[in-house]
Design an enzyme around this catalytic site. Structure first.
Site, mmCIF file in Angstrom:
data_model
loop_
_atom_site.group_PDB
_atom_site.id
_atom_site.type_symbol
_atom_site.label_atom_id
_atom_site.label_comp_id
_atom_site.label_asym_id
_atom_site.label_seq_id
_atom_site.Cartn_x
_atom_site.Cartn_y
_atom_site.Cartn_z
ATOM 1 C CD GLU A 129 -2.247 1.460 2.751
ATOM 2 O OE1 GLU A 129 -2.322 2.648 3.128
ATOM 3 O OE2 GLU A 129 -2.492 0.493 3.491
ATOM 4 C CB CYS A 143 -2.072 6.029 2.470
ATOM 5 S SG CYS A 143 -3.142 4.934 3.426
#
Length: 676
Positions: A256, A295
């Site tokens: 990720e 994120c």
């Protein structure tokens, strides 16, 4: 200050050197020191494989789920302590809750899914049985079994609680132990989290290990049975993915990474509409929660060209109300970045972004700070940039990992889809619009570049968890630049930690392997009706055969009158005869199911407590007046509940006519007492 300890190979390890300092994001004071000196990483992995793995694999999915639930409940008792530590990382109370409560919520969500969606067994049968031979004696099915390695977590600094827990939950439920390597800046928070877990005594030894400090040669020792899960920068993800051991052993690698997430304001959302206000509110929230260190934060905000000024003004007014300062102060709405190095990194990225636009709110170099020193602490003003030329490369390539977002105009649906795609892969995008047609076009247009899409409007706003909130039931990840991986995603996240294997065998043997009765397998018709047997006595394959029952025209007419289902195929001979599928009056499908229940049910009070549903119902052959129905009911799967005095039994129901042709097949779901 205290040296952070690691928990490896069954004991707490204190580093053999003085370590490097970790500093308070607000005051700059030293919080702890960190080092991994003296840790045998190969031994830690072997401990996970040799001690943690076997202990987990002895437990069923339901038993693992129960431990996750107990762990979530235990951690809830320590939330205030974790909140307080989070403040040292610059997090407000709201930020801390996002991290801590979010992580605990993932544990509880997977505990619930494990009990509801997985069997009380150690093997998962995946998908339907496939008939591989004409006679039915050769069949196949996929099974999933836990990998015999360790799930290695390499986590980012921004979510020191949620990050490890959202990776631990699906791995643990799958039966795979975890080794957590937190990012240095906030490792003291993850270390305390792991201390709480280990001290609880809830998890079997070896199922959770902690490595504070440098990863060192950790990846040199991974095998094809291990997994690596990384959260961080795209550049680091590329290095780890290309590690020789990862490549050589085809290690499952989940990343990720960087993500230039976008939010799109629909052309219908004019100033004064609910959607316009939702867009602005969401943009400001995503800029300021965790000081933009998420994120999933919005980095690119696309708005119709004629609304660019309106959105900039409205967002600026809202940002002006955000008080930056010490998270401990009740009036603070945005805390500090994780550290001074992080602030400088954001400023460098901002300098590049400003080649493509101008600041319409904030000052990258200074900010008024409440109850703290603006220079000693890692404080930064929220910065909103306006880039009138969306074709410039910088906004689509540079991520300032802080409270920064860029406004850009678009002129058409096709244009905004193309602009969104220039991010080269994102974790999440959002569309804020009241127009379903626009939402459909944008979602389908940008979906290949996104792991998740949120459509926000006045209807779902009250319940929406927001653009930046991953949910355990849905995948968290994205293609391309975002890493190409998927985390969580409900049972998908569990299966990531398991090997899918195609098993080809006879129905009898396949049933023995999966723990479920397979059509064509052995049935046991006993003198005692299966409904008279408690779980302690009931066996997979126990069967009752009942019937026949003649279906009459009067039955069909009565059912139509009684239920109100007077569809012509059941009531009008002429119309039914003209129907190419039937050629005459036929019985209602639900009449067939009802008659079948009347045949197989044992009506006296007993171990069967309730019928809670049917699944996979299919009507296969029309039933005409005069047909004789028989039913074969077989115990297909037995799942005792560990926390109750009953369990679930899934029965295979096959209703056939006088010629032996199946007219209906389905699964009957019942709750059955464990003891008589």
């Amino acid at each position: 200050m205290a040296l952070l300890r690691s928990y490896v190979s069954g004991h707490w390890h204190t580093p053999t050197d003085e370590g490097a300092p970790l500093r308070d994001a607000v005051t700059g004071a030293e919080v702890a020191r960190i080092s991994s000196a003296g840790i045998d990483r190969a031994a830690a992995l072997e401990h996970g494989r040799g001690v943690g793995g076997p202990a987990l694999r002895e437990l069923t999915f339901h038993q693992r789920a129960a431990l996750l639930k107990a762990l979530g409940s235990r951690l809830r008792e320590h939330r205030d302590e974790l909140y307080a530590l989070s403040a040292r990382a610059g997090a407000t109370l709201g930020d801390a809750k996002f991290d801590v409560d979010g992580g605990i919520g993932v544990l509880l969500a997977y505990a619930s899914k494990g009990r509801r969606e997985l069997p009380n067994d150690t093997v998962y049968a995946d998908g339907a049985v496939e008939q591989l031979g004409k006679g039915g004696t050769f069949v196949g099915r996929h099974i999933a079994t836990p990998l015999r390695g360790v799930a290695v977590q390499i986590n980012a600094f921004n979510f020191p609680v949620w990050g490890p827990l959202e990776k631990l939950a699906p791995a643990f439920l799958a039966g795979v132990p975890s080794l957590v390597k937190p990012a240095g800046q906030t490792a003291y928070l993850t270390a305390r989290l792991v201390e709480l877990i280990i001290d609880s005594g809830l998890l079997p030894e070896g199922t959770l290990q902690l490595l504070c400090g440098d990863a060192g040669d950790l990846l040199d020792h991974v095998t094809g049975q291990d997994l690596v899960s990384f959260t961080g920068s795209a550049s680091t993800a590329r290095l780890l993915r290309a590690h020789p051991a990862v490549v050589r052993h085809s290690v499952r690698f989940n990343a990720e990474a960087d993500s230039l997430n976008c939010s799109v304001l629909g052309p219908d959302a004019r100033p004064g509409t609910a959607e316009f206000d939702l867009f602005v509110r969401q943009l400001v929230t995503e800029m300021t929660v965790k000081a933009g260190q998420k994120c999933t934060a919005i980095r690119r905000a696309f708005v119709p060209a004629d609304l660019l000024g309106d959105v900039a003004e409205a967002a600026g007014e809202r940002l002006a109300k955000v008080t930056v300062g010490n998270p401990a102060h009740p009036d603070t709405r945005m805390g500090a970045l994780a550290g001074l190095d992080q602030r400088e990194e954001v400023r460098r990225a901002l300098n590049t972004l400003l080649r493509a636009g101008r600041v319409v709110f904030g000052d990258p170099e200074k900010v008024e700070v409440l109850d703290a020193d603006a220079e000693r602490g890692a404080f930064l003003s929220p910065v909103l940039i306006r880039a009138d030329d969306p074709d410039r490369a910088e906004p689509h390539e540079i991520e300032a990992f802080g409270p920064v977002s860029t406004l850009m105009p678009y002129s058409s649906t096709d244009r905004v889809i193309a602009l969104a795609a220039r991010g080269q892969g994102s974790l999440v995008g959002s569309v804020v619009t009241g127009d379903p047609g626009f939402a459909r076009d944008v979602v389908l247009g940008v979906a290949p570049w996104h792991g998740r899409m949120l459509v926000l409007d006045a209807e779902d706003a009250k319940e929406s968890t927001g653009h930046g909130s991953p949910l355990p039931a849905l995948v968290h990840g994205g293609p391309g630049r975002a890493g190409g991986g998927e985390e969580m995603g409900g049972i998908r996240g569990v299966l990531h930690h398991m090997q899918r294997t195609a098993v080809q065998a006879s129905p009898r043997v396949l049933g023995a392997i999966t723990g479920e009765w397979v059509p064509g397998g052995e049935r046991s018709v006993t003198e005692v009706h299966p409904f008279r047997k408690p779980l302690a006595e009931l066996k997979v394959g126990d069967t009752v055969v009942a019937g026949p029952r003649i279906v009459t025209l009067a039955d069909i007419g009565h059912f139509a009158e009684f239920t109100g289902d007077t569809f012509y195929a059941h009531t009008d001979e002429e119309a039914a005869s003209a129907n190419p599928l039937f050629g005459g009056i036929v019985a209602h499908g639900y009449l067939v199911v009802s008659l079948a229940a009347g045949l197989f049910v044992s009506p006296e009070p007993g171990p069967v407590l309730a019928n809670y549903g049917l699944e996979n119902l299919r009507f296969l052959t029309p039933v005409y007046p005069g047909d004789e129905l028989s039913v074969t009911l077989t115990a297909k799967q037995i799942s005792p509940r560990d926390n109750a005095d009953y369990g679930e039994v899934r029965w295979d129901a096959d209703v056939a006519n006088q010629d032996g042709a199946s007219v209906a097949k389905y699964d009957v779901l019942t709750l059955v007492a464990k003891e008589a």
